[in-house]
Design a protein around this motif. Structure first.
Motif, PDB file in Angstrom:
ATOM      1  N   ALA A  78      26.515  14.198  40.125  1.00 26.10           N
ATOM      2  CA  ALA A  78      25.377  14.883  39.636  1.00 26.10           C
ATOM      3  C   ALA A  78      25.975  16.189  38.906  1.00 26.10           C
ATOM      4  CB  ALA A  78      24.418  15.462  40.873  1.00 26.10           C
ATOM      5  N   VAL A  79      25.392  16.568  37.778  1.00 27.23           N
ATOM      6  CA  VAL A  79      25.880  17.535  36.935  1.00 27.23           C
ATOM      7  C   VAL A  79      24.725  18.230  36.287  1.00 27.23           C
ATOM      8  CG1 VAL A  79      26.535  16.321  34.793  1.00 27.23           C
ATOM      9  CG2 VAL A  79      27.592  18.466  35.370  1.00 27.23           C
ATOM     10  N   LEU A  80      24.718  19.653  36.556  1.00 25.59           N
ATOM     11  CA  LEU A  80      23.761  20.236  35.752  1.00 25.59           C
ATOM     12  C   LEU A  80      24.309  20.954  34.509  1.00 25.59           C
ATOM     13  CD1 LEU A  80      22.678  22.578  39.101  1.00 25.59           C
ATOM     14  CD2 LEU A  80      21.226  21.168  37.701  1.00 25.59           C
ATOM     15  N   ALA A  81      23.404  20.816  33.345  1.00 27.78           N
ATOM     16  CA  ALA A  81      23.551  21.281  32.255  1.00 27.78           C
ATOM     17  C   ALA A  81      23.842  22.759  32.062  1.00 27.78           C
ATOM     18  CB  ALA A  81      22.502  20.946  30.976  1.00 27.78           C
ATOM     19  N   PRO A  82      24.828  23.357  31.276  1.00 30.60           N
ATOM     20  CA  PRO A  82      25.180  24.768  31.179  1.00 30.60           C
ATOM     21  C   PRO A  82      24.032  25.582  30.968  1.00 30.60           C
ATOM     22  CG  PRO A  82      26.815  23.315  30.125  1.00 30.60           C
ATOM     23  CD  PRO A  82      25.755  22.270  30.283  1.00 30.60           C
ATOM     24  N   ASP A  83      23.024  25.075  30.084  1.00 35.46           N
ATOM     25  CA  ASP A  83      21.603  26.037  29.995  1.00 35.46           C
ATOM     26  C   ASP A  83      20.797  25.876  31.016  1.00 35.46           C
ATOM     27  OD1 ASP A  83      20.534  23.381  29.842  1.00 35.46           O
ATOM     28  OD2 ASP A  83      19.935  23.458  27.555  1.00 35.46           O
ATOM     29  N   GLY A  84      21.035  25.090  32.158  1.00 35.29           N
ATOM     30  CA  GLY A  84      20.485  24.861  33.595  1.00 35.29           C
ATOM     31  C   GLY A  84      18.889  24.250  33.135  1.00 35.29           C
ATOM     32  N   ARG A  85      18.743  23.664  32.060  1.00 35.70           N
ATOM     33  CA  ARG A  85      17.451  22.985  31.957  1.00 35.70           C
ATOM     34  C   ARG A  85      17.406  21.293  32.256  1.00 35.70           C
ATOM     35  NH1 ARG A  85      16.321  24.750  25.882  1.00 35.70           N
ATOM     36  NH2 ARG A  85      16.248  22.555  25.742  1.00 35.70           N
ATOM     37  N   HIS A  86      18.584  20.583  32.430  1.00 36.75           N
ATOM     38  CA  HIS A  86      18.668  19.422  32.829  1.00 36.75           C
ATOM     39  C   HIS A  86      19.665  19.193  33.913  1.00 36.75           C
ATOM     40  CE1 HIS A  86      16.626  18.946  28.950  1.00 36.75           C
ATOM     41  NE2 HIS A  86      16.286  17.847  29.485  1.00 36.75           N
ATOM     42  N   LEU A  87      19.348  18.130  34.586  1.00 42.76           N
ATOM     43  CA  LEU A  87      20.414  17.422  35.767  1.00 42.76           C
ATOM     44  C   LEU A  87      20.585  16.199  35.223  1.00 42.76           C
ATOM     45  CD1 LEU A  87      21.591  17.356  38.615  1.00 42.76           C
ATOM     46  CD2 LEU A  87      19.421  16.390  39.360  1.00 42.76           C
ATOM     47  N   CYS A  88      21.877  15.825  35.341  1.00 41.92           N
ATOM     48  CA  CYS A  88      22.160  14.381  34.963  1.00 41.92           C
ATOM     49  C   CYS A  88      22.860  13.850  36.348  1.00 41.92           C
ATOM     50  CB  CYS A  88      23.542  14.371  33.994  1.00 41.92           C
ATOM     51  SG  CYS A  88      23.890  12.835  33.495  1.00 41.92           S
ATOM     52  N   THR A  89      22.214  12.563  36.694  1.00 42.86           N
ATOM     53  CA  THR A  89      22.929  11.933  37.681  1.00 42.86           C
ATOM     54  C   THR A  89      23.271  10.467  37.406  1.00 42.86           C
ATOM     55  OG1 THR A  89      20.736  10.678  38.391  1.00 42.86           O
ATOM     56  CG2 THR A  89      21.088  12.819  39.455  1.00 42.86           C
ATOM     57  N   THR A  90      24.455   9.944  37.783  1.00 43.33           N
ATOM     58  CA  THR A  90      24.955   8.740  37.407  1.00 43.33           C
ATOM     59  C   THR A  90      24.798   7.826  38.594  1.00 43.33           C
ATOM     60  OG1 THR A  90      27.199   9.293  38.026  1.00 43.33           O
ATOM     61  CG2 THR A  90      26.543   9.941  35.626  1.00 43.33           C
ATOM     62  N   GLY A  91      24.622   6.409  38.219  1.00 47.52           N
ATOM     63  CA  GLY A  91      24.569   5.434  39.350  1.00 47.52           C
ATOM     64  C   GLY A  91      25.370   4.302  39.100  1.00 47.52           C
ATOM     65  N   SER A  92      25.337   3.254  40.218  1.00 44.11           N
ATOM     66  CA  SER A  92      25.644   1.987  40.322  1.00 44.11           C
ATOM     67  C   SER A  92      24.929   1.057  39.310  1.00 44.11           C
ATOM     68  CB  SER A  92      25.790   1.526  41.726  1.00 44.11           C
ATOM     69  OG  SER A  92      24.805   1.449  42.251  1.00 44.11           O
ATOM     70  N   ASP A  93      23.644   1.451  39.129  1.00 45.53           N
ATOM     71  CA  ASP A  93      22.957   0.734  38.151  1.00 45.53           C
ATOM     72  C   ASP A  93      23.205   0.578  36.677  1.00 45.53           C
ATOM     73  OD1 ASP A  93      22.047   3.180  37.428  1.00 45.53           O
ATOM     74  OD2 ASP A  93      20.156   3.024  38.018  1.00 45.53           O
ATOM     75  N   GLY A  94      24.392   1.414  36.502  1.00 42.67           N
ATOM     76  CA  GLY A  94      24.902   1.352  35.061  1.00 42.67           C
ATOM     77  C   GLY A  94      24.217   2.453  34.253  1.00 42.67           C
ATOM     78  N   SER A  95      23.469   3.488  34.668  1.00 45.09           N
ATOM     79  CA  SER A  95      22.553   4.499  34.039  1.00 45.09           C
ATOM     80  C   SER A  95      23.370   5.762  34.369  1.00 45.09           C
ATOM     81  CB  SER A  95      21.266   4.219  34.318  1.00 45.09           C
ATOM     82  OG  SER A  95      20.842   4.867  35.711  1.00 45.09           O
ATOM     83  N   ALA A  96      22.788   6.696  33.482  1.00 44.25           N
ATOM     84  CA  ALA A  96      22.830   8.112  33.570  1.00 44.25           C
ATOM     85  C   ALA A  96      21.343   8.599  33.375  1.00 44.25           C
ATOM     86  CB  ALA A  96      23.654   8.669  32.452  1.00 44.25           C
ATOM     87  N   LYS A  97      20.734   9.554  34.284  1.00 43.46           N
ATOM     88  CA  LYS A  97      19.562   9.823  34.107  1.00 43.46           C
ATOM     89  C   LYS A  97      19.347  11.326  34.058  1.00 43.46           C
ATOM     90  CE  LYS A  97      18.060   5.741  36.704  1.00 43.46           C
ATOM     91  NZ  LYS A  97      16.448   5.241  36.829  1.00 43.46           N
ATOM     92  N   LEU A  98      18.745  11.780  33.184  1.00 48.40           N
ATOM     93  CA  LEU A  98      18.434  13.126  32.886  1.00 48.40           C
ATOM     94  C   LEU A  98      16.931  13.660  33.509  1.00 48.40           C
ATOM     95  CD1 LEU A  98      20.911  12.921  31.241  1.00 48.40           C
ATOM     96  CD2 LEU A  98      19.943  14.605  29.979  1.00 48.40           C
ATOM     97  N   PHE A  99      16.860  14.796  34.284  1.00 50.06           N
ATOM     98  CA  PHE A  99      15.835  15.352  34.724  1.00 50.06           C
ATOM     99  C   PHE A  99      15.795  16.794  34.168  1.00 50.06           C
ATOM    100  CE2 PHE A  99      17.293  11.996  37.486  1.00 50.06           C
ATOM    101  CZ  PHE A  99      15.989  11.298  37.845  1.00 50.06           C
ATOM    102  N   ASP A 100      14.475  16.930  33.839  1.00 51.72           N
ATOM    103  CA  ASP A 100      13.945  18.460  33.672  1.00 51.72           C
ATOM    104  C   ASP A 100      13.997  19.048  34.801  1.00 51.72           C
ATOM    105  OD1 ASP A 100      12.296  20.892  32.969  1.00 51.72           O
ATOM    106  OD2 ASP A 100      11.613  19.720  31.360  1.00 51.72           O
ATOM    107  N   THR A 101      14.783  20.345  34.832  1.00 55.30           N
ATOM    108  CA  THR A 101      14.808  21.211  36.156  1.00 55.30           C
ATOM    109  C   THR A 101      13.737  22.108  36.391  1.00 55.30           C
ATOM    110  OG1 THR A 101      16.349  22.781  34.730  1.00 55.30           O
ATOM    111  CG2 THR A 101      17.411  21.178  36.020  1.00 55.30           C
ATOM    112  N   SER A 102      12.834  22.131  35.439  1.00 55.25           N
ATOM    113  CA  SER A 102      11.471  22.960  35.657  1.00 55.25           C
ATOM    114  C   SER A 102      10.505  21.955  36.214  1.00 55.25           C
ATOM    115  CB  SER A 102      11.048  23.747  34.096  1.00 55.25           C
ATOM    116  OG  SER A 102      10.396  22.384  33.554  1.00 55.25           O
TER     117      SER A 102
END
Length: 149
Positions: A78-102
């Motif tokens: 898991a990593v938060l974007a430098p601007d703080g607006r997104h979280l990225c998670t990575t997984g064993s399902d072969g994906s990276a998912k971005l979430f809006d932090t608001s």
């Protein structure tokens, strides 16, 4: 985290551990530069979110949600974007998912890897993301278009 699967709050300036925040195996943690958002992800795909700057809470997460809910999937990073607006998670399902932090809603489901995605990093202006996979590739994603560059 500790080997027992506990995540403890550290009291700023005191060096003392506070209450137990969660009791589960933690795969990754990150915090924004302004210390207003801290995330931890379990290997079972659950994201836990806190505001460490808020001293009025009892340690319970502000919210929690499943980032990689597919049965048998694991959250790896898991990593938060430098601007703080997104979280990225990575997984064993072969994906990276971005979430809006608001809102913590899924905004991007990036899939172009054929195996586990182990790591991800944002560029300084948060407009690009690079992912690394055990399929022996790294992908550079344009987050405005959700496409591989």
């Amino acid at each position: 985290g500790r080997s027992q699967g506990l995540l403890h709050q550290i009291q700023p300036g005191e060096g003392q551990t506070g209450g137990c925040l969660i009791q589960t195996a933690i795969q990754a943690v990150d915090i924004t530069e302004d210390a207003r958002t801290m995330v931890a992800v379990s290997n079972h795909g659950t994201v836990y979110v806190w505001n460490p700057a808020n001293t009025d809470y009892e340690g319970a997460p502000l919210t929690k949600f499943r980032a990689h809910p597919k049965v048998g999937s694991f959250c790896l990073h898991a990593v938060l974007a430098p601007d703080g607006r997104h979280l990225c998670t990575t997984g064993s399902d072969g994906s990276a998912k971005l979430f809006d932090t608001s809102t913590w809603e899924l905004t991007h489901d990036l899939r172009d890897h054929s195996k586990w995605v182990w790591d991800a990093a944002f560029c300084a202006d948060s407009s690009y993301l690079v992912t690394a996979s055990s399929d022996t590739t790294a992908r550079l994603w344009n987050l405005r278009t959700s496409e591989v560059v």
